[in-house]
Design a protein around this motif. Structure first.
Motif, PDB file in Angstrom:
ATOM      1  N   ALA A 621       0.850  -1.195   0.000  1.00  0.00           N
ATOM      2  CA  ALA A 621       0.000   0.000   0.000  1.00  0.00           C
ATOM      3  C   ALA A 621       0.881   1.237   0.000  1.00  0.00           C
ATOM      4  O   ALA A 621       2.065   1.189   0.360  1.00  0.00           O
ATOM      5  CB  ALA A 621      -0.922   0.009   1.222  1.00  0.00           C
ATOM      6  N   GLU A 652      -2.401  -0.340  -6.426  1.00  0.00           N
ATOM      7  CA  GLU A 652      -3.427  -0.049  -7.440  1.00  0.00           C
ATOM      8  C   GLU A 652      -4.822  -0.168  -6.835  1.00  0.00           C
ATOM      9  O   GLU A 652      -5.694   0.682  -7.082  1.00  0.00           O
ATOM     10  CB  GLU A 652      -3.281  -1.001  -8.628  1.00  0.00           C
ATOM     11  N   ALA A 653      -5.061  -1.231  -6.055  1.00  0.00           N
ATOM     12  CA  ALA A 653      -6.368  -1.420  -5.426  1.00  0.00           C
ATOM     13  C   ALA A 653      -6.682  -0.283  -4.455  1.00  0.00           C
ATOM     14  O   ALA A 653      -7.825   0.196  -4.376  1.00  0.00           O
ATOM     15  CB  ALA A 653      -6.403  -2.768  -4.707  1.00  0.00           C
ATOM     16  N   GLN A 654      -5.674   0.166  -3.725  1.00  0.00           N
ATOM     17  CA  GLN A 654      -5.866   1.268  -2.782  1.00  0.00           C
ATOM     18  C   GLN A 654      -6.272   2.541  -3.518  1.00  0.00           C
ATOM     19  O   GLN A 654      -7.202   3.252  -3.103  1.00  0.00           O
ATOM     20  CB  GLN A 654      -4.576   1.489  -1.991  1.00  0.00           C
ATOM     21  N   THR A 656      -7.636   2.733  -6.533  1.00  0.00           N
ATOM     22  CA  THR A 656      -8.942   2.523  -7.147  1.00  0.00           C
ATOM     23  C   THR A 656     -10.052   2.716  -6.131  1.00  0.00           C
ATOM     24  O   THR A 656     -11.095   3.315  -6.426  1.00  0.00           O
ATOM     25  CB  THR A 656      -9.017   1.109  -7.755  1.00  0.00           C
ATOM     26  N   ASN A 657      -9.850   2.223  -4.925  1.00  0.00           N
ATOM     27  CA  ASN A 657     -10.848   2.386  -3.876  1.00  0.00           C
ATOM     28  C   ASN A 657     -11.029   3.856  -3.501  1.00  0.00           C
ATOM     29  O   ASN A 657     -12.134   4.301  -3.186  1.00  0.00           O
ATOM     30  CB  ASN A 657     -10.434   1.580  -2.643  1.00  0.00           C
ATOM     31  N   LYS A 658      -9.951   4.616  -3.588  1.00  0.00           N
ATOM     32  CA  LYS A 658     -10.001   6.038  -3.205  1.00  0.00           C
ATOM     33  C   LYS A 658     -10.579   6.916  -4.315  1.00  0.00           C
ATOM     34  O   LYS A 658     -11.381   7.819  -4.057  1.00  0.00           O
ATOM     35  CB  LYS A 658      -8.589   6.512  -2.847  1.00  0.00           C
ATOM     36  N   GLY A 660     -11.791   5.672  -7.620  1.00  0.00           N
ATOM     37  CA  GLY A 660     -12.717   5.050  -8.561  1.00  0.00           C
ATOM     38  C   GLY A 660     -11.970   4.417  -9.716  1.00  0.00           C
ATOM     39  O   GLY A 660     -10.917   4.896 -10.149  1.00  0.00           O
ATOM     40  N   ALA A 661     -12.546   3.330 -10.245  1.00  0.00           N
ATOM     41  CA  ALA A 661     -11.864   2.559 -11.293  1.00  0.00           C
ATOM     42  C   ALA A 661     -11.608   3.377 -12.544  1.00  0.00           C
ATOM     43  O   ALA A 661     -10.616   3.152 -13.251  1.00  0.00           O
ATOM     44  CB  ALA A 661     -12.692   1.318 -11.629  1.00  0.00           C
TER      45      ALA A 661
END
Length: 760
Positions: A621, A652-654, A656-658, A660-661
């Motif tokens: 992260a 990347e997931a962090q 995207t969650n913040k 948006g994709a």
């Protein structure tokens, strides 16, 4: 009277008078269609019925085929035709209580009738029942009083030809007769005094209430009350350099938001430039003004057509003083052709792209203004061009021919200005594009330090006979970044910063300034110098020496941190953050543990006015400091340079969650060359000059990033002895005129200059 009924009567008249001769009796292989026509009640129709046969067969297409008989006493009919495909209708000529037309299959208009294919010798029985007509009636009022004139348009849903008109009488009543069964919308229009509207006071078709009508029904809708008309009134003037004059015959358009073609109102100004728009339904609108090719259209509140101010209009509003101002314009015409070889004929190029770049009002930058496309004859006419200075590029989208700037120039940098005057037409004549070629360039030095100097000299050339003082800006270049030339981390983030600040990057030794760099700093006389990295990277002694090249020692500063990641964040904050910084809506994230991904991201980041922020990509992260920085910069888009091995899927997931994709995108590939190409394909789909630097080392691409940013081109990473296939492919497909090699033959060999493509 519907058009199908009119057509049938005219056809019957033509047969009766001998204008159209009925087709003779056919052979035994013909088709026979027969049956009985009945009235809606089941009895024999009380008036004649005509048959209409339309379709196609071996003799052609049209209407009036075959022979037909009809027995008015019994309602029996017979139609004989050749084999083929036909639509067959029946026209009733009696009272309006029965629909005048019905087709086999049930349609009420010939244009909607189903076609049937009939085979030879086929015998078909098809009984036909005429349909009782329906009526719709009601009253229309406004302000508590009957509306005394106007029309009611009754439109049958899903039927393009099912449109009927009733007139509003002096008592406000209306009656629509002869309606087929179905679902209808009603539109009331009484002229300029009252707003038009759909039944039950709907403003537009999408919100209108539909009326269901059964066969033979008499539907009474009651009263529909219209609101008082609104009006927009104003004057349109021509602004000729501060001199305002009324503009006659200018169009004024009032367009609803959201856009609806049927509710857009268009009027023209009178001889004094005045206009008035009446009969406006309450709602939100845009108000725009335009004219012929020699006037630049605008919208109310002096806005351009792409960003008009919205106007809210309530029932009964009369808005005065809604004035508009348009500016004089000019026009440019040209014909684009291609020629494949010396002596070959010039051929018009249809679909060629013609790009217009306009010099801004400050005279400092050319903004992309418009792209136009040539017609089938290679002709183009660029109209309604604001008076000013332009540069024009002609391109072949297929890539088979080289692009050209107006007056036979290959590159924007040496292209010529074209001045567009008031009410002027400038014909550029024939522009001929020749077969595609690529120009090779190379910038290099004896070592990485002199190589970086060569980069700055490409941005700000040395004195020449034409420019004896060189091309260094008066007062010196805006900013020079200084980094350790023996390592890469500090300088990776400096490239985008230099690009957006119109500066450059020079390399030094940790404890000394090479003579060639000192001489260049003296020539450039920078207004500011920023050292990237701590004293271990660039010593305090070097910092003191750098003060000799600026007007004030305070103009030499340092951006560093406890590690390379903190230094990168602090550099980004110094340029884009803080209370006076512009922020960075778009940011690149790259690993700081290696150099290839961040190298290629530099020009792309500079293009979108954003930083490259180095992170420890191996972590699951982002660290808290980087997350806080993204918030401070008000970042909404993040581009990740490199694959999951460089920046982890957790990061990347962090993000995207913040965000948006749709606001996080990763550029990757199987190799560093493919990852770099992925970035360039996104941000530089076309570039007249591309840069190639070795992907095996960092100094050339580090110092070359500001040069690429100044030229507006991407940096591709290349193998030392050949161009990767994906890079060669993108260069071929893009609008590339020149390939600029960064580094000497030891870094980028002559084989790359000769465009040798790697075998794999």
């Amino acid at each position: 009277m519907t058009r199908s009924r009119t057509l049938a009567i005219l056809f019957g008249l033509a047969v009766a008078t001998g204008v159209i001769t009925p087709t003779p009796a056919f052979a035994a292989a013909n088709v026979t269609i027969h049956g009985t026509v009945t009235s809606p009640s089941g009895g024999v129709p009380d008036a004649p019925v005509w048959m209409l046969v339309c379709g196609n067969n071996s003799t052609g297409s049209g209407c009036g085929y075959g022979t037909q008989t009809y027995d008015q006493a019994t309602g029996a009919y017979t139609i004989t035709v050749q084999p083929g495909t036909y639509s067959i209708g029946f026209n009733y000529t009696g009272t309006s209580t029965i629909l005048p037309f019905v087709a086999l299959g049930g349609a009420f208009e010939l244009s909607n009738a189903a076609s049937t294919t009939y085979a030879a010798a086929q015998d078909v029985t098809a009984d036909v029942r005429l349909v009782a007509a329906a009526t719709i009636s009601g009253t229309v009022s406004g302000g508590g009083q009957p509306v005394t004139s106007g029309t009611v348009t009754i439109e049958r849903d899903g039927d393009f030809y099912g449109r009927y008109t009733a007139y509003i009488g002096s008592d406000g009543s209306y009656l629509a007769k002869g309606l087929p069964p179905g679902t209808y919308t009603l539109l009331f229009d009484s002229g300029s005094t009252w707003n038009y509207g759909y039944w039950q006071n709907a403003r537009n078709l999408t919100t209108a209430t539909h009326v269901s009508v059964a066969e033979g029904a008499s539907v009474v809708l009651g009263d529909d009350s219209l609101t008082h008309s609104t009006a927009v009134i104003g004057t349109v003037q021509l602004d000729s350099g501060g001199v305002l004059t009324p503009l006659p015959n200018d169009y004024v358009s009032l367009t609803p938001v959201p856009y609806n073609e049927y509710e857009t109102k268009l009027v023209f100004t009178d001889a004094q430039g005045h206009y008035e728009i009446d009969g406006i339904a309450p709602g939100t609108y845009t108000l725009c003004f335009g004219s012929d090719q020699y006037v630049v259209p605008s919208c109310w509140n002096n806005e351009d057509r792409d960003h008009p101010t919205q106007i809210s209009i309530a029932a009964g509003d009369v808005l005065t003083g809604m004035d508009g101002t348009v500016r004089p314009a000019g026009r440019i015409t040209a014909t684009v052709q291609t020629r494949d070889g010396t002596g070959a004929p010039a051929v018009p190029l249809a679909g060629a792209d013609v790009d217009l770049w306009k010099l801004n009002d400050a005279g400092t930058f050319y903004d992309f203004f418009r792209e136009q496309t040539t017609d089938t004859g290679g002709n183009v006419s660029a109209e309604q061009l604001p008076v000013g200075t332009y540069r024009i590029e002609f391109r072949d989208p297929s890539g088979d021919h080289s692009s050209e700037w107006w007056n036979n120039h290959r590159y924007f940098g040496d292209s010529e200005d074209l001045v567009v005057g008031t009410n002027s037409t400038t014909d550029l004549g024939d522009v001929v594009l020749l077969p595609r070629t690529l120009d090779p360039f190379r910038t290099s030095g004896e070592d990485r330090f002199s190589g970086a100097v060569q980069m700055t000299q490409a941005i700000w050339p040395l004195p020449t006979a034409e420019f004896p003082d060189g091309e260094v800006p008066l007062g010196g270049v805006p900013i020079i970044y200084i980094a350790n030339g023996l390592n890469y981390p500090d300088a990776l983030s400096a490239g985008p910063a230099a690009i957006v600040q119109q500066g450059a990057l020079l390399l030094v030794l940790p404890t000394s300034i090479p003579d060639v760099v000192a001489a260049e700093l003296h020539r450039l006389h920078p207004k500011k110098i920023v050292i990237v990295g701590g004293p271990a990277s660039v010593s305090d002694d070097v910092m003191n020496q750098l003060s000799a090249f600026v007007s004030d020692p305070g103009d030499v500063t340092r951006q560093n941190g406890i590690d390379r990641f903190a230094a990168s964040r602090n550099l980004a904050r110094s340029v884009w953050g803080g209370p006076t910084g512009p922020g960075a809506q778009t940011v690149f994230i790259s690993t700081g543990l290696n150099f290839p991904d961040a190298l290629d991201a530099g020009p792309a980041a500079g293009l979108v006015n954003g930083p490259v922020i180095l992170v420890n990509g191996s972590l699951p992260a982002l660290d808290t400091d980087t997350v806080d920085l993204l918030g401070e910069l008000e970042t909404i888009n993040v581009f990740i340079a490199g694959g999951p091995g460089s920046v982890s899927p957790g990061i990347e997931a962090q993000l995207t969650n913040k965000l948006g994709a749709d606001h996080v995108h990763r550029f990757t590939g199987e190799t560093r060359y493919e990852a770099a190409a992925a970035i360039n394909a996104w941000f530089f789909p076309t570039a007249e000059t591309v840069f190639l630097a070795t992907g095996a080392n960092f100094p050339d691409a580090l110092a070359g990033a500001p040069l690429a940013g100044a030229v507006g081109g991407p940096i591709y990473l290349s193998q030392p002895t050949c161009i990767p296939q994906i890079v060669a492919s993108q260069i071929s497909e893009g609008d590339t005129q020149g390939i600029w090699l960064l580094g000497g033959p030891a870094s980028i060999t002559p084989a790359v200059e000769d465009r040798t493509v790697c075998a794999s």
